[in-house]
Design a protein around this motif. Structure first.
Motif, short mmCIF file in Angstrom:
data_model
loop_
_atom_site.label_atom_id
_atom_site.label_comp_id
_atom_site.label_asym_id
_atom_site.label_seq_id
_atom_site.Cartn_x
_atom_site.Cartn_y
_atom_site.Cartn_z
N LEU A 86 25.93 48.91 33.49
CA LEU A 86 26.48 47.95 34.45
C LEU A 86 25.35 47.12 35.02
N GLY A 87 25.54 45.79 35.09
CA GLY A 87 24.48 44.96 35.64
C GLY A 87 24.70 43.49 35.36
N PHE A 88 23.62 42.78 35.02
CA PHE A 88 23.77 41.35 34.79
C PHE A 88 22.73 40.81 33.83
N ASN A 89 23.00 39.63 33.29
CA ASN A 89 22.07 38.92 32.42
C ASN A 89 21.13 38.09 33.28
N THR A 90 19.84 38.25 33.02
CA THR A 90 18.79 37.71 33.87
C THR A 90 18.06 36.54 33.22
N TYR A 91 17.21 35.90 34.03
CA TYR A 91 16.25 34.92 33.52
C TYR A 91 14.86 35.55 33.36
N GLY A 92 14.78 36.84 33.42
CA GLY A 92 13.53 37.58 33.31
C GLY A 92 13.71 38.92 34.00
N GLU A 93 12.88 39.89 33.63
CA GLU A 93 13.04 41.24 34.12
C GLU A 93 11.73 41.72 34.74
N GLN A 94 11.85 42.60 35.73
CA GLN A 94 10.68 43.19 36.35
C GLN A 94 10.69 44.69 36.06
N HIS A 95 9.60 45.16 35.47
CA HIS A 95 9.54 46.56 35.05
C HIS A 95 8.20 47.16 35.45
N CYS A 96 8.20 47.93 36.55
CA CYS A 96 7.01 48.64 37.00
C CYS A 96 5.79 47.72 37.14
N GLY A 97 5.99 46.59 37.80
CA GLY A 97 4.90 45.68 38.10
C GLY A 97 4.64 44.59 37.10
N VAL A 98 5.41 44.57 36.01
CA VAL A 98 5.22 43.55 34.98
C VAL A 98 6.49 42.71 34.86
N HIS A 99 6.33 41.39 34.85
CA HIS A 99 7.45 40.49 34.60
C HIS A 99 7.54 40.26 33.09
N VAL A 100 8.70 40.57 32.51
CA VAL A 100 8.88 40.47 31.07
C VAL A 100 10.09 39.59 30.77
N ASN A 101 10.25 39.24 29.51
CA ASN A 101 11.37 38.43 29.05
C ASN A 101 12.01 39.09 27.85
N GLN A 102 13.25 38.69 27.59
CA GLN A 102 13.99 39.12 26.39
C GLN A 102 13.92 40.64 26.22
N THR A 103 14.11 41.32 27.34
CA THR A 103 13.96 42.77 27.41
C THR A 103 15.13 43.37 28.17
N PHE A 104 15.50 44.57 27.82
CA PHE A 104 16.46 45.34 28.60
C PHE A 104 15.67 46.24 29.54
N VAL A 105 15.87 46.04 30.84
CA VAL A 105 15.27 46.90 31.85
C VAL A 105 16.41 47.57 32.60
N GLY A 106 16.29 48.85 32.87
CA GLY A 106 17.38 49.54 33.55
C GLY A 106 16.92 50.79 34.27
N ILE A 107 17.83 51.37 35.01
CA ILE A 107 17.61 52.66 35.67
C ILE A 107 18.78 53.55 35.30
N ALA A 108 18.49 54.65 34.65
CA ALA A 108 19.51 55.63 34.29
C ALA A 108 19.58 56.70 35.38
N PHE A 109 20.78 56.97 35.89
CA PHE A 109 20.99 57.95 36.96
C PHE A 109 21.72 59.17 36.41
N PHE A 110 21.24 60.35 36.83
CA PHE A 110 21.78 61.61 36.33
C PHE A 110 22.20 62.52 37.49
N ASP A 111 23.04 63.50 37.16
CA ASP A 111 23.31 64.59 38.10
C ASP A 111 21.98 65.22 38.51
N HIS A 112 21.84 65.54 39.80
CA HIS A 112 20.63 66.21 40.26
C HIS A 112 20.83 67.72 40.23
N THR A 113 21.61 68.21 41.14
CA THR A 113 22.00 69.63 41.12
C THR A 113 23.51 69.66 41.27
#
Length: 385
Positions: A353-380
């Motif tokens: 779930l999300g959106f189409n961007t004009y650029g992505e930010q990944h851990c301090g780097v601005h990138v292009n034509q990339t899929f950046v995401g955060i996967a969330f899991f059950d904790h306990t």
């Protein structure tokens, strides 16, 4: 109502395809339990009345903070869409949030950002056992994303930051972020989020470096404009290297023939935006004189997508959902190859779930034509259910 596959268990997703802003907000908000919601992220389609949309979201959410941006497309429970208003509600049971609004990106107020982020971190009290990450949404035509992303990561230290640049279809003219009940251009929004869930950052594309090199021999870095490659007019040399004429260059051609930049032994796409006057090439990320660009070649798209999304939590579980920042140039390439339905089906299975961007930010780097995401899991699960 969700109209894709299995619904995420830890967030609520609301979608409306109504034509007017008021109707869309009313329909989407009716699907959210405001009483239990910590904050909402809004991903906005092109063409809606932004003033009305912001006002109605602020009014109808009844004090629940709403953050978001205009987009170049949405990734809903159905996959890729272009005309959907999507709201993602993060419940207080699993999420906490603090926000920082940056009203002006040009010039970028680095000292002020550093002070404000430090203050935000110190004032945002930690919850025992919960983890933190940063989210950034910024004006996608500001040309400040590279410096912004690196500055924020330095300020946040060991807290990872992810995000995307706002879009406006494929016009590349005016993009907006939503904060405080209003849409703002030339601005950025930083969210410091704390969650009871496990999470994992994602960042991948489907290109590998070739043997073909292009050296930037004349550029205007502040404009992200390359005038010469290998000592020749930039557009002419790029077109020659990929085997087409300058007249054939287009966003679709750029998307299928990206150039890569090597950084810390990794290659990132540095996307070309357009051909400018005197055969210059306008880029969507930082460039400079002497920068070595490598022509990228594509790998198998669905295989790369499945591998990138097929992450597992510490207990081997699949993600509950993946919050996605997916470059519009990827979607453009998929459209040209007739693969959007196939990609959307993969997204549905992985609860992307999300959106189409004009650029992505990944851990301090601005990138292009990339899929950046955060996967969330059950904790306990025994504690959270």
């Amino acid at each position: 109502m969700l109209d894709g596959g299995k619904s995420p268990g830890y967030i609520k997703v609301a979608v409306s395809r109504a034509a007017t802003a008021t109707e869309a907000v009313t329909e989407a908000v009716s699907q959210i339990e405001r009483r239990t919601t910590c904050f909402v992220m809004a991903f906005v389609p092109t063409g809606m009345d932004l003033e009305v949309l912001a006002h109605e979201l602020d009014r109808q959410m009844g004090g629940v903070p709403v953050f978001g941006c205009t987009t170049a497309g949405q990734i809903t429970p159905n996959g890729y869409e272009t005309g959907a208003l999507m709201l993602v509600a993060f419940p207080r049971r699993y999420f906490r949030c603090a926000s920082l609004f940056i009203p002006t990106l040009d010039p970028l107020p680095m000292q002020r950002i550093s002070e404000d982020i430090t203050r935000l971190k110190s004032q945002f009290q930690r919850t025992a056992g919960w983890r933190r990450f940063g989210l950034v949404l910024c004006d996608g035509v500001s040309k400040q994303e590279d410096l912004l992303a690196s500055t924020l990561q330095v300020c946040l230290g060991d807290i990872p930051i992810y995000g995307g640049s706002a879009g406006d279809g494929l016009q590349f003219k005016a993009t907006f972020v939503l904060h405080g009940g209003k849409f703002h251009s030339g601005a950025a929004l930083v969210l410091l989020v704390e969650t009871a869930l496990d999470f994992m950052g994602l960042g991948f594309d489907h290109f590998r470096p070739s043997e073909t090199l292009l050296v930037v021999t004349d550029a205007i870095p502040e404009e992200r404009l390359v005038l010469e490659l290998n000592g020749a007019p930039a557009a002419t040399e790029y077109a020659r290297k990929i085997g087409v004429s300058v007249a054939d260059l287009s966003p679709e051609v750029f998307a299928e023939n990206p150039v890569l930049v090597r950084q810390n032994n990794n290659y990132h796409v540095r996307a070309i935006h357009s051909v400018e006057a005197d055969q210059g090439l306008s880029f969507m990320g930082a460039i400079d004189d002497g920068l070595v660009l490598t022509l990228g070649t594509g790998t198998e798209i669905i295989e790369a997508l499945e591998a990138g999304l097929g992450v597992r939590g510490q207990g081997g579980q699949r993600p509950d959902f993946i919050l996605a920042f997916d470059c519009v140039l990827r979607k453009l390439e998929f459209e040209q190859k007739g693969m959007c339905d196939e990609v959307s089906e993969v997204f549905r299975r992985h609860n992307v779930l999300g959106f189409n961007t004009y650029g992505e930010q990944h851990c301090g780097v601005h990138v292009n034509q990339t899929f950046v995401g955060i996967a969330f899991f059950d904790h306990t699960p025994e504690d959270l259910h």
